[in-house]
Design a protein around this motif. Structure first.
Motif: not given
Length: 390
Positions: A137-140, A146-153
Motif C-alpha cells: 500500500a505504501t513505500m518507505t 543504518t536502516g534509519d527511516l528517511v521518509w515514508g510510509p
C-alpha cells in the motif's frame, strides 16, 4: 543511483543487456535456502571456482533468491523470511557478510530500488498493508548504512516495477509491468509519466515511437529529447531514432546519406553529452555496470569497433577482441571487462588494461568498492576477495 532492469530494442541496432553476469551462468534466480531468525547469517559455500581475478577462498555466502545489488560497501537482495506470513525480506549486508538491517515486504511484490539523494544512499521498499491483506500500500525509504527511516510510509498508488523508481499503478505481475509514473527519491511523491521504460539517477526515459524524452523524476519536466539533439558528424538532422537505454546511457540511431545502415551514438542520460559514436554496421549492445556506474559497448562484429567502456571519471577505454582469446560473450562488473568463451573467462581491468585473471567460472554478480564480489553458487551467492594488483 542504483537502478534495476531496463530494456528495449529497435530496427537493426541490437538490444540493451543489463544483466552484467550473463556470461556463463546466466541470470536465473538461485534456489532458496532455509534462514533461521530475522537476520540471515553468512554461511560457508563451495562454488566450483572463484571468478577470474579473485582469491580461491570463499569468504561467506547468503541465500539471496535473485540477483543482489550494490549498496555502499555492501549488498542488498531478497531472502525468504521462512514464515507463513507470505513475506520476503529485503536484506542489507556489509561486505563482511554482517547483516545491517532487513525490511519485510510482500512475497509477490518484493521489488526494491537503491537510489541517492542529497549525498545519502537510500533503499526504497514496498510495505505490507496493515490491514493484513498482504497487498503493498505504501513505500518507505531507509538509509542503506543504518536502516534509519528517511521518509515514508508514503502512498504512491502503485508498485515498483523493478526498473529504478518507476511504478505500475495496477501492480501487475506480468513479465514487463506497465510503468505509468515515477516516485521522487527526495520525498516519495509521484510524478505521472506516459511511456516510461526506465529510470536512473533521477531521470526517467519515456518513449513515443522513435522519439525518447528524458524527464526529471522529481518534477516531470523534460530535460532533453531525441528530437532536439545535435546530430553527430555526417548524420542527417532530424533523423534521430531512439534505440535503447542502459544506466546513464541512451543509444540513438542516425541516418547518413552514404549507406543504408545508420550510425549509432551514445548520449549521457543526465545531460545529452555525446559519449561514443559507432560507425559499425552491426548491432550495438550497451550494458550498464551497477557496481561502478560505467557502461560497456560492444557490437556483433568486434573487428569493427571492438569493446568500449565509458567511465564518468576516466573517459573512454577501448579493447580489441584478441585481448579475450575465443570470447564471444562480454560483461562489465566493478570496472572489469569479462570475456567468456566455452572454455573459460578472461578478466581485464577497464582502466589499466591489465589482465586480472582467468577462470572457468562466470563473472561475479556485483563488486563493492573494497573489492568483495558476490558470485552465484548452488545455494545462493558466495563472496570472494579480489586479488590485489599493484
Amino acid at each position: 543511483m542504483g537502478a534495476h532492469r531496463i530494456g528495449r530494442a529497435a530496427a537493426v541496432i541490437g538490444t540493451v543487456a543489463l544483466c552484467a553476469v550473463a556470461l556463463v551462468s546466466g541470470c536465473s534466480s538461485s534456489p532458496a535456502r532455509d534462514v533461521t531468525g530475522t537476520d540471515p547469517a553468512a554461511h560457508p559455500s563451495s562454488p566450483s571456482a572463484p571468478p577470474a581475478g579473485f582469491g580461491d577462498t570463499a569468504l561467506w555466502s547468503i541465500p539471496f533468491l535473485s540477483q543482489p545489488h550494490i549498496v555502499e560497501d555492501g549488498f542488498v537482495g531478497i531472502v525468504d523470511s521462512s514464515d507463513a506470513s507470505g513475506s520476503h525480506r529485503v536484506q542489507v549486508l556489509d561486505d563482511a557478510g554482517t547483516p545491517r538491517f532487513g525490511v519485510d515486504v510482500p512475497a509477490d511484490r518484493d521489488e526494491f530500488a537503491v537510489t541517492s539523494t542529497h549525498n545519502r544512499e537510500l533503499l526504497i521498499t514496498e510495505d505490507i498493508d496493515d490491514s493484513g491483506s498482504g497487498a503493498p500500500a505504501t513505500m518507505t525509504a531507509r538509509d542503506t548504512r543504518t536502516g534509519d527511516l528517511v521518509w515514508g510510509p508514503v502512498s504512491t498508488a502503485g508498485c515498483l516495477t523493478g526498473s529504478g523508481l518507476l511504478i505500475d499503478a495496477d501492480c501487475s505481475q506480468t513479465a514487463k509491468p506497465a510503468a505509468v509514473a515515477a516516485i521522487s527519491a527526495t520525498d516519495g511523491h509521484r510524478t505521472d509519466l506516459t511511456g516510461a521504460i526506465s529510470e536512473s539517477g533521477g531521470y526517467a526515459v519515456t518513449v513515443d515511437g522513435d522519439t525518447a524524452h528524458v524527464v526529471t523524476a522529481d518534477t516531470g519536466n523534460i530535460a532533453w529529447s531525441t528530437d532536439t539533439l545535435t546530430p553527430p558528424p555526417a548524420a542527417i538532422p532530424g533523423s534521430a531514432r531512439f534505440v535503447a537505454t542502459a544506466g546513464n546511457a541512451v543509444v540513438v540511431a542516425w541516418t547518413i546519406p552514404t549507406r543504408p545502415e545508420p550510425i549509432q551514438a551514445v548520449y549521457r542520460l543526465s545531460d545529452a553529452e555525446i559519449r561514443w559514436i559507432s560507425g559499425s554496421r552491426s548491432p550495438m549492445v550497451v550494458t550498464a555496470d551497477s557496481s561502478s556506474g560505467a557502461t560497456m559497448i560492444t557490437t556483433a562484429d568486434l573487428t569493427d569497433d571492438g569493446i568500449a567502456v565509458l567511465f564518468e571519471q576516466y573517459g573512454t577505454r577501448g579493447f580489441t577482441a584478441d585481448q579475450f582469446p575465443g570470447a564471444d560473450r562480454f560483461a562489465l562488473v566493478g570496472g572489469i571487462v569479462y570475456g567468456a568463451s566455452d572454455s573459460g573467462v578472461t578478466a581485464i581491468d577497464a582502466t589499466s588494461g591489465r589482465v586480472t585473471g582467468t577462470s572457468p567460472s562466470a563473472a561475479p554478480t556485483a563488486v563493492t568498492s573494497n573489492g568483495v564480489a558476490l558470485a552465484q553458487s548452488n545455494d545462493g551467492y558466495t563472496a570472494f576477495k579480489v586479488i590485489p594488483h599493484f
